[in-house]
Design a protein around this motif. Structure first.
Motif, mmCIF file in Angstrom:
data_model
loop_
_atom_site.group_PDB
_atom_site.id
_atom_site.type_symbol
_atom_site.label_atom_id
_atom_site.label_comp_id
_atom_site.label_asym_id
_atom_site.label_seq_id
_atom_site.Cartn_x
_atom_site.Cartn_y
_atom_site.Cartn_z
ATOM 1 N N THR A 18 0.829 -1.205 0.000
ATOM 2 C CA THR A 18 0.000 0.000 0.000
ATOM 3 C C THR A 18 0.864 1.255 0.000
ATOM 4 N N ILE A 21 2.509 1.678 -3.462
ATOM 5 C CA ILE A 21 1.523 2.132 -4.452
ATOM 6 C C ILE A 21 1.200 3.599 -4.233
ATOM 7 N N PHE A 22 0.981 4.004 -2.975
ATOM 8 C CA PHE A 22 0.651 5.397 -2.682
ATOM 9 C C PHE A 22 1.745 6.331 -3.177
ATOM 10 N N SER A 24 4.112 5.755 -5.361
ATOM 11 C CA SER A 24 4.254 5.674 -6.814
ATOM 12 C C SER A 24 3.227 6.550 -7.497
ATOM 13 N N VAL A 25 1.980 6.454 -7.069
ATOM 14 C CA VAL A 25 0.906 7.273 -7.650
ATOM 15 C C VAL A 25 1.190 8.746 -7.402
ATOM 16 N N GLU A 26 1.636 9.080 -6.197
ATOM 17 C CA GLU A 26 1.941 10.474 -5.860
ATOM 18 C C GLU A 26 3.064 11.023 -6.736
ATOM 19 N N VAL A 28 4.152 9.890 -9.699
ATOM 20 C CA VAL A 28 3.711 9.958 -11.093
ATOM 21 C C VAL A 28 2.777 11.157 -11.275
ATOM 22 N N GLY A 29 1.867 11.360 -10.326
ATOM 23 C CA GLY A 29 0.957 12.509 -10.402
ATOM 24 C C GLY A 29 1.697 13.833 -10.387
ATOM 25 N N GLN A 30 2.690 13.952 -9.510
ATOM 26 C CA GLN A 30 3.488 15.185 -9.453
ATOM 27 C C GLN A 30 4.250 15.399 -10.767
#
Length: 140
Positions: A18, A21-22, A24-26, A28-30
């Motif tokens: 978790t 994943i958190f 990684s998403v953060e 990639v989003g940035q």
């Protein structure tokens, strides 16, 4: 009996997964936001903002944009209006977003100034960015 021995390992696996994943998403989003220039709500004038790794963006310190109506002047701390001098009488610091900043009115008509405080509003900032800005900021 063997199923109980696997529960702690499985729980640790889920927690670590978790977290990975958190983040990684953060990240990639940035990266996408910076690439597409999404986090710059005031970017109708690029001279006003600059990228910041932790905040996404921030106002350029000691900047004056005269050709916007009303003109926007950013003080040495990266906020609109006079530079706060903390620890003096009436040194209330108002934190917020575009409403606090008062982007569409002259600085004299922003509510922090009308209430004899200091304006620390930043257009487009959410609560987490406002907290980080105050935490990371060095005050005189």
């Amino acid at each position: 009996m063997h199923t109980h021995a696997h529960k702690p390992k499985l729980a640790i696996f889920y927690v670590i997964t978790t977290i990975i994943i958190f983040f990684s998403v953060e990240l990639v989003g940035q990266a996408i936001a910076i690439f597409l220039r999404l986090p710059f709500p005031t970017s109708n004038h690029e001279a006003l903002v600059e990228p910041d790794f932790e905040l996404g963006y921030e106002f350029k310190k000691s900047t004056l944009i005269k050709n916007l109506e009303p003109k926007l002047e950013i003080n040495s701390l990266g906020f609109r209006g006079p530079t706060p001098i903390l620890g003096v009488v009436n040194s209330t610091l108002f934190v917020g977003d575009s409403v606090t900043m008062g982007k569409s009115v002259s600085v004299e008509k922003t509510f922090p100034i009308l209430l004899e405080g200091f304006n620390a509003g930043v257009d487009g900032y959410g609560t987490h960015q406002q907290y980080l800005k105050l935490k990371l900021q060095e005050y005189p």
